[in-house]
Design a protein around this motif. Sequence first.
Motif, PDB file in Angstrom:
ATOM      1  N   ASN A  83      74.581 -38.301  73.195  1.00 19.90           N
ATOM      2  CA  ASN A  83      74.863 -36.888  73.460  1.00 19.90           C
ATOM      3  C   ASN A  83      73.855 -36.018  72.730  1.00 19.90           C
ATOM      4  N   LYS A  84      73.726 -34.780  73.177  1.00 19.04           N
ATOM      5  CA  LYS A  84      72.815 -33.841  72.533  1.00 19.04           C
ATOM      6  C   LYS A  84      73.384 -32.436  72.597  1.00 19.04           C
ATOM      7  N   TYR A  85      73.029 -31.659  71.579  1.00 22.95           N
ATOM      8  CA  TYR A  85      73.442 -30.259  71.496  1.00 22.95           C
ATOM      9  C   TYR A  85      72.189 -29.426  71.254  1.00 22.95           C
ATOM     10  N   SER A  86      71.925 -28.511  72.164  1.00 19.57           N
ATOM     11  CA  SER A  86      70.695 -27.724  72.076  1.00 19.57           C
ATOM     12  C   SER A  86      70.965 -26.337  71.522  1.00 19.57           C
ATOM     13  N   GLU A  87      70.062 -25.899  70.635  1.00 21.62           N
ATOM     14  CA  GLU A  87      70.064 -24.544  70.110  1.00 21.62           C
ATOM     15  C   GLU A  87      68.712 -23.921  70.419  1.00 21.62           C
ATOM     16  N   SER A  88      68.429 -22.775  69.846  1.00 18.54           N
ATOM     17  CA  SER A  88      67.208 -22.050  70.201  1.00 18.54           C
ATOM     18  C   SER A  88      65.943 -22.839  69.861  1.00 18.54           C
ATOM     19  N   ASN A  89      65.876 -23.429  68.677  1.00 17.08           N
ATOM     20  CA  ASN A  89      64.650 -24.099  68.251  1.00 17.08           C
ATOM     21  C   ASN A  89      64.845 -25.575  67.915  1.00 17.08           C
ATOM     22  N   ASN A  90      66.014 -26.107  68.190  1.00 15.59           N
ATOM     23  CA  ASN A  90      66.226 -27.508  67.853  1.00 15.59           C
ATOM     24  C   ASN A  90      67.295 -28.132  68.742  1.00 15.59           C
ATOM     25  N   THR A  91      67.296 -29.452  68.741  1.00 11.06           N
ATOM     26  CA  THR A  91      68.298 -30.232  69.471  1.00 11.06           C
ATOM     27  C   THR A  91      68.778 -31.342  68.561  1.00 11.06           C
ATOM     28  N   SER A  92      70.072 -31.485  68.446  1.00  5.97           N
ATOM     29  CA  SER A  92      70.635 -32.554  67.634  1.00  5.97           C
ATOM     30  C   SER A  92      71.576 -33.385  68.486  1.00  5.97           C
ATOM     31  N   GLY A  93      71.888 -34.588  68.020  1.00  6.37           N
ATOM     32  CA  GLY A  93      72.767 -35.441  68.793  1.00  6.37           C
ATOM     33  C   GLY A  93      73.010 -36.768  68.122  1.00  6.37           C
ATOM     34  N   ASN A  94      73.520 -37.696  68.909  1.00  2.00           N
ATOM     35  CA  ASN A  94      73.926 -38.985  68.375  1.00  2.00           C
ATOM     36  C   ASN A  94      73.733 -40.066  69.434  1.00  2.00           C
ATOM     37  N   ILE A  95      73.282 -41.241  68.986  1.00  2.00           N
ATOM     38  CA  ILE A  95      73.159 -42.408  69.854  1.00  2.00           C
ATOM     39  C   ILE A  95      73.966 -43.547  69.238  1.00  2.00           C
ATOM     40  N   LYS A  96      74.878 -44.108  70.016  1.00  4.36           N
ATOM     41  CA  LYS A  96      75.685 -45.230  69.547  1.00  4.36           C
ATOM     42  C   LYS A  96      75.583 -46.379  70.542  1.00  4.36           C
ATOM     43  N   TYR A  97      75.539 -47.585  69.991  1.00  2.00           N
ATOM     44  CA  TYR A  97      75.490 -48.776  70.834  1.00  2.00           C
ATOM     45  C   TYR A  97      76.330 -49.864  70.181  1.00  2.00           C
ATOM     46  N   SER A  98      77.163 -50.512  70.977  1.00  2.00           N
ATOM     47  CA  SER A  98      77.997 -51.590  70.441  1.00  2.00           C
ATOM     48  C   SER A  98      77.942 -52.797  71.362  1.00  2.00           C
ATOM     49  N   ILE A  99      78.134 -53.971  70.774  1.00  2.00           N
ATOM     50  CA  ILE A  99      78.144 -55.216  71.545  1.00  2.00           C
ATOM     51  C   ILE A  99      79.160 -56.168  70.920  1.00  2.00           C
ATOM     52  N   VAL A 100      79.960 -56.786  71.780  1.00  4.74           N
ATOM     53  CA  VAL A 100      80.949 -57.775  71.347  1.00  4.74           C
ATOM     54  C   VAL A 100      80.729 -59.035  72.171  1.00  4.74           C
ATOM     55  N   SER A 101      80.568 -60.175  71.472  1.00  2.00           N
ATOM     56  CA  SER A 101      80.360 -61.449  72.160  1.00  2.00           C
ATOM     57  C   SER A 101      81.108 -62.542  71.397  1.00  2.00           C
ATOM     58  N   ASP A 102      80.998 -63.760  71.908  1.00  2.33           N
ATOM     59  CA  ASP A 102      81.666 -64.883  71.237  1.00  2.33           C
ATOM     60  C   ASP A 102      81.074 -65.148  69.862  1.00  2.33           C
ATOM     61  N   SER A 103      79.805 -64.791  69.677  1.00  3.51           N
ATOM     62  CA  SER A 103      79.122 -65.120  68.431  1.00  3.51           C
ATOM     63  C   SER A 103      79.004 -63.960  67.450  1.00  3.51           C
ATOM     64  N   GLU A 104      79.146 -62.700  67.924  1.00  8.47           N
ATOM     65  CA  GLU A 104      78.956 -61.569  67.016  1.00  8.47           C
ATOM     66  C   GLU A 104      79.624 -60.306  67.529  1.00  8.47           C
ATOM     67  N   THR A 105      79.821 -59.399  66.579  1.00  3.92           N
ATOM     68  CA  THR A 105      80.256 -58.037  66.884  1.00  3.92           C
ATOM     69  C   THR A 105      79.326 -57.102  66.124  1.00  3.92           C
ATOM     70  N   SER A 106      78.639 -56.225  66.863  1.00  2.00           N
ATOM     71  CA  SER A 106      77.646 -55.359  66.221  1.00  2.00           C
ATOM     72  C   SER A 106      77.768 -53.940  66.759  1.00  2.00           C
ATOM     73  N   SER A 107      77.440 -52.974  65.909  1.00  4.09           N
ATOM     74  CA  SER A 107      77.379 -51.573  66.335  1.00  4.09           C
ATOM     75  C   SER A 107      76.205 -50.906  65.632  1.00  4.09           C
ATOM     76  N   PHE A 108      75.554 -49.995  66.331  1.00  4.82           N
ATOM     77  CA  PHE A 108      74.402 -49.271  65.807  1.00  4.82           C
ATOM     78  C   PHE A 108      74.648 -47.781  66.001  1.00  4.82           C
TER      79      PHE A 108
END
Length: 465
Positions: A388-413
């Motif tokens: 997601n992103k939020y835009s203002e007059s001179n900048n843009t901020s936001g967040n990126i999330k990624y997750s994965i669940v499998s038989d061998s691991e559970t990870s999130s970034f």
Amino acid sequence: MSKKKNKSNNIKKNNELEVKEIKSDDIEEYYNILDQEKPNILLKILLLIVLFIIGIFLVYTFVIKDDKSIFSSGINRVYEISANKIVKLSKSEIFNSQFDLSGVFTLNTTNEDYSDLNDTLFNIDFKLDKLNNKYLLDVESKENDNLQSHTKYYYLDNNYYLDLGNIYDKIIKLNSNIFSLDSNIINYSEINFNKLNSAFKGIKNIIVNNINRDNLETKEININNTNYIVVTLKLDKSSYSSLISKITYDIKENNTIMNNLVGAFNSDYESINNYLDDINKNNLNNSFNEISFSFYSSGIMSSIMGMEINIDDSQVFKYLEEKDESTLNIKYDNYELYIYNKDNKYSGKLLKDDTLYIEMTFKELNDDVIDLDYKNYEDNSYGNFHLNKYSESNNTSGNIKYSIVSDSETSSFNFDYRFEKYSDISITEDIINQEDIEEKETIIKNIKYSFPNKKLQEFYLKALD
């Protein structure tokens, strides 16, 4: 006095009589004329209606439903979509001459190869100063608020430098770029999108003018109870090469387009000419025997509803709108992507070697948010991607999330980011001391003994190798 008065009265009476007589005669004559002309007026009105209907029919048949007009409308639609994307790109902070991208990256994983980074926080800062031809990538890693490493990667005066901070006390001058952040990133910010848009518009017109009506094929089809007129341009290898050659020649001969291309990429005539020549040379080596481009139109006004590209009877691209739904299909090599939209609810799937590889469900998809769940059928894993992103007059901020669940691991970034426009970025040349350069073997030896984190050590050793 009496005579004047009588005379005036007589004139008045005479005038009144005269007016009455004229009015009566005119009315009678008017109705007579109207009765005589009534059939002619009705005939004229009827003739106008007939001519209007014929005009609409001719416009519909020879302009709206004309195969060349439909195909040209399809090209215009592609241009309009491209132009809108160019406008959006022009507003992106990453194409400013000077910007700062900063953020915090964290991960949480049960994967034994990376689990020792679970408590590590990465502060990342990338500064670009196009006006002075330099950039800085600053990465600081902390574990439980304790500094592990503070690395700075510079591009100054057409040279690359690496500062490992507390890991190594000398700044290293590199012979090449180790982070795949080469100087080309500097050139991306030079694009003049207004000139690029103008150049594309001119090229679009050249393409339309070079389409030969005799090469177009038209057919009517019905898909899910919707009638479409499909106009196809089918070309063999020789005809396609000839068309591309004509288009590139016309581009070269058009001073306005050439000026816009030169201005768009901050280039020169020779470079643009060479690029167009390369396009022609590559055309001679096309591996296909036949290529076709099709546009789908529907409705009274023959609105463009879709596009299709086939190479040797194999579909490589298709987009089609059907009432309240649409489908996008792209095929590349052994992969095939489908994106479906029904009532603004998106889903998708990716095939690999004609077998379902990844399935996607978009919980939200717009200019500000991408939120999708996925399932990987190859390794039986699943997870979520969210941006997601939020835009203002001179900048843009936001967040990126990624997750994965499998038989061998559970990870999130997780990456929290912020784009900011700057008029002045302090990246100074006095940070570099040319006398501090040592041989790579000595540097690697010292890093092996001083790096506190094994994974980070492996990364930098591999980068310097």
